[in-house]
Write an enzyme that holds these catalytic residues in place. Structure first.
Site, PDB file in Angstrom:
ATOM      1  N   LYS A   1       0.830  -1.221   0.000  1.00 56.53           N
ATOM      2  CA  LYS A   1       0.000   0.000   0.000  1.00 56.53           C
ATOM      3  C   LYS A   1       0.853   1.255   0.000  1.00 56.53           C
ATOM      4  O   LYS A   1       0.651   2.159  -0.817  1.00 56.53           O
ATOM      5  CB  LYS A   1      -0.899  -0.005   1.235  1.00 56.53           C
ATOM      6  CG  LYS A   1      -1.532   1.341   1.527  1.00 56.53           C
ATOM      7  CD  LYS A   1      -2.042   1.435   2.963  1.00 56.53           C
ATOM      8  CE  LYS A   1      -2.465   2.845   3.311  1.00 56.53           C
ATOM      9  NZ  LYS A   1      -1.599   3.511   4.274  1.00 56.53           N
ATOM     10  N   ASN A   2       1.821   1.317   0.907  1.00 57.84           N
ATOM     11  CA  ASN A   2       2.538   2.587   1.059  1.00 57.84           C
ATOM     12  C   ASN A   2       3.552   2.839  -0.052  1.00 57.84           C
ATOM     13  O   ASN A   2       4.041   3.961  -0.196  1.00 57.84           O
ATOM     14  CB  ASN A   2       3.164   2.697   2.453  1.00 57.84           C
ATOM     15  CG  ASN A   2       2.085   2.939   3.511  1.00 57.84           C
ATOM     16  OD1 ASN A   2       0.964   3.315   3.176  1.00 57.84           O
ATOM     17  ND2 ASN A   2       2.419   2.715   4.772  1.00 57.84           N
TER      18      ASN A   2
ATOM     19  N   ARG B   1      -9.174   0.292   3.434  1.00 56.65           N
ATOM     20  CA  ARG B   1      -8.298   1.263   2.773  1.00 56.65           C
ATOM     21  C   ARG B   1      -6.934   0.653   2.486  1.00 56.65           C
ATOM     22  O   ARG B   1      -6.223   1.113   1.599  1.00 56.65           O
ATOM     23  CB  ARG B   1      -8.096   2.481   3.680  1.00 56.65           C
ATOM     24  CG  ARG B   1      -9.332   3.346   3.796  1.00 56.65           C
ATOM     25  CD  ARG B   1      -9.012   4.571   4.587  1.00 56.65           C
ATOM     26  NE  ARG B   1      -7.756   5.100   4.135  1.00 56.65           N
ATOM     27  CZ  ARG B   1      -6.947   5.853   4.857  1.00 56.65           C
ATOM     28  NH1 ARG B   1      -7.263   6.159   6.079  1.00 56.65           N
ATOM     29  NH2 ARG B   1      -5.825   6.299   4.372  1.00 56.65           N
TER      30      ARG B   1
ATOM     31  N   ARG C   1      -4.408  10.439   3.418  1.00 57.25           N
ATOM     32  CA  ARG C   1      -3.247  11.248   3.793  1.00 57.25           C
ATOM     33  C   ARG C   1      -2.247  11.329   2.645  1.00 57.25           C
ATOM     34  O   ARG C   1      -1.585  12.336   2.446  1.00 57.25           O
ATOM     35  CB  ARG C   1      -2.534  10.637   5.008  1.00 57.25           C
ATOM     36  CG  ARG C   1      -3.336  10.597   6.256  1.00 57.25           C
ATOM     37  CD  ARG C   1      -3.633  11.964   6.809  1.00 57.25           C
ATOM     38  NE  ARG C   1      -2.454  12.786   7.029  1.00 57.25           N
ATOM     39  CZ  ARG C   1      -2.484  14.023   7.487  1.00 57.25           C
ATOM     40  NH1 ARG C   1      -3.652  14.594   7.751  1.00 57.25           N
ATOM     41  NH2 ARG C   1      -1.388  14.705   7.681  1.00 57.25           N
TER      42      ARG C   1
ATOM     43  N   PRO D   1       2.104  16.478  11.047  1.00 58.66           N
ATOM     44  CA  PRO D   1       2.688  17.629  10.354  1.00 58.66           C
ATOM     45  C   PRO D   1       3.314  17.257   9.007  1.00 58.66           C
ATOM     46  O   PRO D   1       3.688  16.103   8.794  1.00 58.66           O
ATOM     47  CB  PRO D   1       3.772  18.103  11.321  1.00 58.66           C
ATOM     48  CG  PRO D   1       4.137  16.904  12.120  1.00 58.66           C
ATOM     49  CD  PRO D   1       2.925  16.012  12.173  1.00 58.66           C
ATOM     50  N   ILE D   2       3.432  18.263   8.118  1.00 63.50           N
ATOM     51  CA  ILE D   2       4.173  18.044   6.867  1.00 63.50           C
ATOM     52  C   ILE D   2       5.250  19.128   6.716  1.00 63.50           C
ATOM     53  O   ILE D   2       5.642  19.487   5.608  1.00 63.50           O
ATOM     54  CB  ILE D   2       3.250  17.984   5.620  1.00 63.50           C
ATOM     55  CG1 ILE D   2       2.450  19.278   5.458  1.00 63.50           C
ATOM     56  CG2 ILE D   2       2.343  16.790   5.644  1.00 63.50           C
ATOM     57  CD1 ILE D   2       1.935  19.449   4.028  1.00 63.50           C
ATOM     58  N   ASP D   3       5.710  19.636   7.863  1.00 61.14           N
ATOM     59  CA  ASP D   3       6.701  20.726   7.812  1.00 61.14           C
ATOM     60  C   ASP D   3       7.987  20.318   7.083  1.00 61.14           C
ATOM     61  O   ASP D   3       8.613  21.146   6.421  1.00 61.14           O
ATOM     62  CB  ASP D   3       7.024  21.208   9.241  1.00 61.14           C
ATOM     63  CG  ASP D   3       7.536  20.090  10.121  1.00 61.14           C
ATOM     64  OD1 ASP D   3       6.756  19.138  10.371  1.00 61.14           O
ATOM     65  OD2 ASP D   3       8.708  20.130  10.533  1.00 61.14           O
ATOM     66  N   GLN D   4       8.379  19.052   7.177  1.00 61.61           N
ATOM     67  CA  GLN D   4       9.620  18.629   6.522  1.00 61.61           C
ATOM     68  C   GLN D   4       9.458  18.558   5.000  1.00 61.61           C
ATOM     69  O   GLN D   4      10.402  18.821   4.258  1.00 61.61           O
ATOM     70  CB  GLN D   4      10.099  17.269   7.069  1.00 61.61           C
ATOM     71  CG  GLN D   4      10.421  17.291   8.555  1.00 61.61           C
ATOM     72  CD  GLN D   4      11.492  18.316   8.896  1.00 61.61           C
ATOM     73  OE1 GLN D   4      12.588  18.316   8.335  1.00 61.61           O
ATOM     74  NE2 GLN D   4      11.167  19.212   9.814  1.00 61.61           N
TER      75      GLN D   4
HETATM   76  N1  EPU Z   1       6.903  14.244  10.890  1.00 53.83           N
HETATM   77  C1  EPU Z   1       7.162  15.565  11.144  1.00 53.83           C
HETATM   78  N2  EPU Z   1       7.157  16.440  10.085  1.00 53.83           N
HETATM   79  C2  EPU Z   1       6.918  16.046   8.820  1.00 53.83           C
HETATM   80  C3  EPU Z   1       6.657  14.683   8.555  1.00 53.83           C
HETATM   81  C4  EPU Z   1       6.656  13.800   9.613  1.00 53.83           C
HETATM   82  O1  EPU Z   1       7.379  15.956  12.285  1.00 53.83           O
HETATM   83  O2  EPU Z   1       6.943  16.880   7.917  1.00 53.83           O
HETATM   84  C5  EPU Z   1       6.932  13.284  12.006  1.00 53.83           C
HETATM   85  C6  EPU Z   1       5.566  12.620  12.206  1.00 53.83           C
HETATM   86  O3  EPU Z   1       4.759  13.394  13.066  1.00 53.83           O
HETATM   87  C7  EPU Z   1       5.983  11.291  12.803  1.00 53.83           C
HETATM   88  C8  EPU Z   1       7.317  10.971  12.133  1.00 53.83           C
HETATM   89  O4  EPU Z   1       7.789  12.214  11.640  1.00 53.83           O
HETATM   90  O5  EPU Z   1       6.186  11.430  14.175  1.00 53.83           O
HETATM   91  C9  EPU Z   1       7.252   9.993  10.983  1.00 53.83           C
HETATM   92  O6  EPU Z   1       6.295  10.404  10.036  1.00 53.83           O
HETATM   93  P1  EPU Z   1       6.387  10.005   8.492  1.00 53.83           P
HETATM   94  O7  EPU Z   1       6.464  11.242   7.685  1.00 53.83           O
HETATM   95  O8  EPU Z   1       7.445   8.979   8.314  1.00 53.83           O
HETATM   96  O9  EPU Z   1       4.959   9.354   8.233  1.00 53.83           O
HETATM   97  P2  EPU Z   1       4.080   9.471   6.935  1.00 53.83           P
HETATM   98  O10 EPU Z   1       4.952   9.508   5.738  1.00 53.83           O
HETATM   99  O11 EPU Z   1       3.054  10.531   7.084  1.00 53.83           O
HETATM  100  C10 EPU Z   1       3.954   6.946   6.410  1.00 53.83           C
HETATM  101  C11 EPU Z   1       2.879   5.918   6.295  1.00 53.83           C
HETATM  102  C12 EPU Z   1       2.333   5.595   7.670  1.00 53.83           C
HETATM  103  C13 EPU Z   1       3.469   5.156   8.590  1.00 53.83           C
HETATM  104  C14 EPU Z   1       4.591   6.182   8.599  1.00 53.83           C
HETATM  105  C15 EPU Z   1       5.827   5.722   9.362  1.00 53.83           C
HETATM  106  C16 EPU Z   1       1.941   6.403   4.133  1.00 53.83           C
HETATM  107  C17 EPU Z   1       0.807   6.921   3.349  1.00 53.83           C
HETATM  108  N3  EPU Z   1       1.809   6.416   5.444  1.00 53.83           N
HETATM  109  O12 EPU Z   1       3.317   8.097   6.958  1.00 53.83           O
HETATM  110  O13 EPU Z   1       1.479   4.498   7.453  1.00 53.83           O
HETATM  111  O14 EPU Z   1       2.993   4.981   9.897  1.00 53.83           O
HETATM  112  O15 EPU Z   1       5.008   6.468   7.254  1.00 53.83           O
HETATM  113  O16 EPU Z   1       6.329   4.545   8.831  1.00 53.83           O
HETATM  114  O17 EPU Z   1       2.930   5.944   3.576  1.00 53.83           O
HETATM  115  C18 EPU Z   1      -0.348   3.109   7.763  1.00 53.83           C
HETATM  116  O18 EPU Z   1      -0.050   2.573   6.689  1.00 53.83           O
HETATM  117  O19 EPU Z   1      -1.189   2.651   8.565  1.00 53.83           O
HETATM  118  C19 EPU Z   1       0.299   4.356   8.124  1.00 53.83           C
HETATM  119  C20 EPU Z   1      -0.174   5.183   9.026  1.00 53.83           C
END
Ligand code: EPU
Length: 432
Positions: free
Chosen positions: A22-23, A399, A93, A124-127
């Site tokens: 999925k991811n 999903r 998301r 957040p998506i600040d990064q």
């Molecule tokens: N974070 C920030 N700023 C950012 C982005 C992330 O502070 O700009 C923090 C988040 O708050 C979190 C950590 O960094 O504490 C990791 O977040 P990450 O960005 O890695 O997560 P993501 O890309 O939003 C994806 C998966 C999630 C999975 C995470 C971690 C997708 C669509 N989602 O989310 O999957 O938990 O990576 O591996 O790829 C799921 O499939 O159930 C799911 C939630």
């Protein structure tokens, strides 16, 4: 709405084929926007997140053709807008990947962001934004993220991620693939789907080196061409079936996996006394005796995945002794614990830590899927609990898990999906 009825307490046995990840799919499908030509994506999981993303691409002007249930052809030659409306984008998301892909190809993106809370807090998506800005884009955040590349084309930059973020790593990779110059991402995420996205882009003519390490170099190219690519198997789907066998007992062969991706999960289950035998692209899981306690800490790959935390905690709830689970990625991912305790689990949550006192059995109950992986954990618990459990809000499960009912039934589980009125329970949150 649908709910699942599970008559648990019977061991699982048989074989199950693992679907595409999925991811990886939710990043690779938007990445097709970068390609000037026809891409054929194979091993696409049949899940609602994929359906939504394909609809979004069609709205933008892509020609999407389903060749068979798991293979899709996408032609993004004639994209006519970079505006992604709220109606579909808010459903997942992963719509944030549309920003990186549209910025990378067209130098502009306007994408509605899913609102509300996730895992009990803001995601957040600040990064991501920091990366786009370093590459010369202006980014305005509101209900829509509005981003424009200076001079219409992204520029290579050095970007150090303050947190290891899967989403930011992949989004920046997409924005950088067609940029002028070289982009270096440091402290990058290393998940298998990061490597998968890089492999996809490279096959289409991108020049990305180092995916799977914490430094990724993206040498911008002028255009990407069409081609065919098969998505990797889903580590988390496979892990979920492994925990289902661990909790319910039995013997199941997982087919079509990459065993290396499963090492972090295999190691923990073996510590708990579950037999895991690797052969080629299969993994045999067997559990007949009691489960031993252990500790689990979730971490970015190659650590134990946060997306397996609810499922492994459910298995630990049935292990002898006290186990400690520490969530190392998300601030609040224990909302499901209340549902497990209603099934007889003894779990105390303190901040990012859960103290799990193993019990001899779980009792059936009516429980909610609060999100995708929490929902998977409810299935694992219900399969282990002798008697009839009901799981509500299963749209969250669908999903991300292809045909979970059919696959579990083929393993001898007594599980069915039935309709119910949405008056029965308040709608939970959006995650994934
Ligand atoms: N974070 C920030 N700023 C950012 C982005 C992330 O502070 O700009 C923090 C988040 O708050 C979190 C950590 O960094 O504490 C990791 O977040 P990450 O960005 O890695 O997560 P993501 O890309 O939003 C994806 C998966 C999630 C999975 C995470 C971690 C997708 C669509 N989602 O989310 O999957 O938990 O990576 O591996 O790829 C799921 O499939 O159930 C799911 C939630």
């Amino acid at each position: 709405m649908q709910k699942y009825i599970v008559r648990g307490g019977r061991p699982l046995s048989g074989e199950v084929h693992i679907s595409g990840a999925k991811n990886a799919a939710v990043a690779i499908i938007p990445a097709a926007l970068l390609v000037d030509g026809v891409v054929r994506i194979e091993n696409v999981p049949q899940i609602s997140d994929v359906t939504v993303l394909l609809k979004i691409l069609e709205q933008l002007g892509a020609n999407v053709r389903l060749l068979n249930p798991t293979d899709v052809e996408i032609d993004c030659t004639h994209i006519h807008t970079t505006h992604v409306p709220q109606e579909l984008a808010h459903k997942l998301r992963a719509s944030y990947y549309l920003i990186g892909a549209l910025l990378g190809r067209f130098g502009s993106a306007e994408v509605s962001m899913p609102g509300g809370c996730n895992f009990g807090g803001v995601r957040p998506i600040d990064q991501h934004v920091k990366g786009f800005a370093a590459m010369g884009a202006t980014v305005r955040e509101g209900d829509f993220i509005v981003a424009n590349a200076e001079g219409g084309r992204m520029k290579g930059a050095n970007i150090y991620l303050d947190v290891v973020s899967v989403g930011a790593t992949m989004n920046i990779m997409m924005a950088a693939a067609l940029a002028e110059g070289t982009t270096i991402i440091e402290n990058a995420a290393k998940e298998p789907h990061i490597v998968d996205l890089a492999n996809f882009l490279n096959l289409m003519g991108a020049n990305i080196k180092g995916a799977g390490t914490d430094t990724i170099r993206i040498y911008g190219v002028d255009s990407l061409h069409g081609g065919a690519y098969a998505i990797i198997p889903d580590q988390i789907e496979a892990g979920t079936y492994m925990t289902a066998v661990a909790a319910a007992g039995g013997e199941v062969l997982l087919r079509g996996i990459i065993p290396k991706h499963m090492d972090c999960i295999t190691a923990k289950l073996q510590e708990m006394g579950v037999e895991v035998v690797e052969e080629g692209d299969t993994l045999l899981i067997r559990r007949s005796g009691p489960l031993a306690r252990t500790n689990v800490k979730t971490l970015p790959y190659p650590g134990f995945p946060t997306d397996m935390q609810p499922q492994i905690t459910t298995v630990l709830a049935l292990a002898q002794g006290t186990s400690i689970v520490t969530e190392g990625v998300w601030d609040n991912r224990y909302r499901y614990v209340g549902e497990l305790t209603r099934m007889g689990a003894q779990i105390r949550v303190e901040g990012r830590t859960a103290v799990v006192e193993g019990v001899s059995h779980l009792t059936p109950a009516t429980v909610q899927a609060f999100d995708l992986r929490a929902g998977a954990a409810m299935i694992v618990a219900a399969l282990a609990a002798t008697g009839t459990s009901e799981i509500l809000n299963v749209q969250y499960i669908e999903r991300g898990y292809e045909d979970i009912i059919g696959k579990l039934r083929s393993l001898g589980a007594d599980i069915e999906s039935v309709e119910y009125s949405d008056q029965e329970v308040a709608a939970p949150r959006q995650i994934g």
